[in-house]
Design an enzyme around this catalytic site. Structure first.
Site, mmCIF file in Angstrom:
data_model
loop_
_atom_site.group_PDB
_atom_site.id
_atom_site.type_symbol
_atom_site.label_atom_id
_atom_site.label_comp_id
_atom_site.label_asym_id
_atom_site.label_seq_id
_atom_site.Cartn_x
_atom_site.Cartn_y
_atom_site.Cartn_z
ATOM 1 N N SER A 1 -35.049 84.017 -38.895
ATOM 2 C CA SER A 1 -33.812 84.137 -38.111
ATOM 3 C C SER A 1 -33.535 82.978 -37.163
ATOM 4 O O SER A 1 -32.481 82.930 -36.538
ATOM 5 C CB SER A 1 -33.827 85.443 -37.306
ATOM 6 O OG SER A 1 -33.606 86.541 -38.153
ATOM 7 N N LYS B 1 -30.267 81.269 -37.376
ATOM 8 C CA LYS B 1 -29.049 81.689 -36.680
ATOM 9 C C LYS B 1 -28.636 80.735 -35.556
ATOM 10 O O LYS B 1 -27.542 80.856 -35.015
ATOM 11 C CB LYS B 1 -29.232 83.108 -36.140
ATOM 12 C CG LYS B 1 -29.414 84.141 -37.250
ATOM 13 C CD LYS B 1 -29.535 85.554 -36.690
ATOM 14 C CE LYS B 1 -29.660 86.572 -37.814
ATOM 15 N NZ LYS B 1 -31.034 86.964 -38.102
ATOM 16 N N SER C 1 -30.512 89.519 -32.964
ATOM 17 C CA SER C 1 -30.759 88.803 -34.221
ATOM 18 C C SER C 1 -30.207 89.563 -35.421
ATOM 19 O O SER C 1 -30.855 89.671 -36.461
ATOM 20 C CB SER C 1 -32.270 88.564 -34.405
ATOM 21 O OG SER C 1 -32.502 87.592 -35.399
ATOM 22 N N LYS D 1 -34.145 81.380 -29.698
ATOM 23 C CA LYS D 1 -34.069 82.236 -30.883
ATOM 24 C C LYS D 1 -35.443 82.434 -31.508
ATOM 25 O O LYS D 1 -36.228 81.500 -31.629
ATOM 26 C CB LYS D 1 -33.125 81.606 -31.917
ATOM 27 C CG LYS D 1 -32.748 82.546 -33.046
ATOM 28 C CD LYS D 1 -31.802 83.626 -32.555
ATOM 29 C CE LYS D 1 -31.754 84.808 -33.516
ATOM 30 N NZ LYS D 1 -32.977 85.657 -33.477
#
Length: 405
Positions: free
Chosen positions: A78, A81, A138, A248
């Protein structure tokens, strides 16, 4: 008797001052020793980063302070992202979308597995809420919904992700989806993650308002009615590391545990990228180790470049000269303990410019040197337009100089 007393008082004061000087010297020595030991400790710790791939970068300069297999392609999970968010903020900046716009969730977006906020087909959420779902929880479903909203389809959105990556110099990155679910060919590197992280936090500093949210509720409104859903930040450093500012996390079976951690201290922003850690705890420990090392070993030099500069001559213009300035501030990160007060500036402007001159036109550069070595430079630019001289203006100038003398 008075002379004896005066002599005793003077002697007492001298002894006291000597003691204070000695104590100050001891205190200063202890402080310097502590600082050295702190740097040595972080130096030793950084070599114990357990993840197979990692990188530490200072954001304002892009200087890489530490790297370990930083160009090894790996699944990013993720952390992907970050690019998804970057494209969303690009669209906001361009006026293509607004935070208040309503996004309708498609069947495909709602079908995403993995981390999600359980959006339902036909459900509507604002762009602002969708960004929170992506940045905080997320959410894979929100990522696809936003990809479709911005560029019509996830496939088209991914095409723009790869174009943006290429523009940032992310040479070892290939995106296949917008959420980071394990897919063949969906690969990047620690270095490339640092590059896109840097672009996001410097170009759109408002991202911090989203990625530092610890918990927040959103409201699902569907045919079944309204219901609350709690978003919880997947980045535990937001609560556990005093200087954390983002960014993140990500984890999948192929990727292991990854993250791009950002933090700010002493006017320095650090980006610590960890890829392929064995578990969540190791991921966060590695990130903190890198961040601590960065803050302990780096000293930042900044020059705003606001000093006045001599104007540059203009040939064939309505004016004989044009004012100039340094285009932007200059920053330099030192990790060697150099004397940054010894940095010298060398103004190298052109002798003259030919009209017409436009605002922002390059007129030279300011070169920064330390111990005879160039450490960087910033352009010198013009701050106003100068039109090309006409026959009439030249005649007026000649007549004026003739009569005034």
């Amino acid at each position: 008797m008075k002379r004896v007393l005066a002599a005793l008082v003077c002697a007492f004061l001298l002894i006291q001052q000597a003691g204070e000087v000695q104590a100050a010297g001891i205190l200063q020595f202890e402080e310097e020793t502590d600082a050295i030991q702190n740097t040595e400790n972080t130096e030793a710790k950084k070599d114990k980063v357990s993840a197979p791939s990692a990188l530490l970068m200072e954001a304002s300069t892009g200087k890489v302070i530490y790297e370990k297999n930083a160009d090894e392609q790996r699944h990013p999970a993720s952390v992907t992202k970050i690019m998804t968010l970057l494209l969303i903020f690009d669209a906001l900046e361009e006026g293509k979308i607004s935070l208040e716009d309503k996004v309708t969730v498609s069947e495909y977006a709602a079908s995403m597995g993995g981390s999600q906020v359980f959006l339902e087909p036909g459900e509507e959420q604002t762009v602002d809420t969708m960004i929170k779902c992506i940045a905080v929880a997320s959410a894979n479903d929100a990522s696809v919904a936003m990809a479709e909203f911005v560029w019509g389809s996830e496939e088209e959105f991914v095409k723009h992700m790869n174009e943006r990556a290429k523009g940032l110099g992310m040479e070892n990155t290939s995106f296949v989806n917008c959420n980071g679910l394990d897919t063949e060919g969906h690969l990047t590197t620690a270095r490339d993650i640092a590059l896109m992280s840097r672009e996001l936090i410097l170009t759109y500093p408002q991202i911090r308002d989203y990625v530092t949210i610890w918990m927040e509720n959103i409201t699902h409104t569907t045919a079944k009615g309204a219901s609350e859903f709690g978003l919880a930040n997947t980045n535990k450093l937001i609560r556990q590391y005093a200087y954390a500012t983002g960014l993140k996390t990500g984890s999948t079976g192929e990727a292991g545990f990854c993250m791009s951690a950002t933090a700010e201290k002493n006017q320095m922003q650090m980006i610590a990228v960890v890829m392929g850690a064995k578990d969540s705890k190791s991921r966060f420990q590695d990130a903190v180790t890198l961040l601590d090392h960065g803050f302990a070993s780096c000293v930042k030099y900044t020059d705003d470049g606001l000093e006045g500069m001599k104007p540059v001559k203009v040939e064939g213009g309505m004016k004989d000269q044009v004012p100039v300035k340094q285009k932007e501030s200059f920053s330099y990160i030192d990790t060697e303990g150099a004397d940054l007060t010894a940095i010298e500036k060398d103004y190298q402007t052109v002798e003259k410019l030919k009209a017409p001159v436009k605002t922002g036109e390059k007129a030279g550069s300011v070169v920064y040197r330390l111990e005879g070595k160039t450490i960087g430079s910033i352009d010198v630019i013009t701050v106003e337009n100068v039109r090309e001289a006409t026959y009439t203006s030249i005649l007026e100038k000649v007549l004026k100089s003739f009569f005034i003398g």
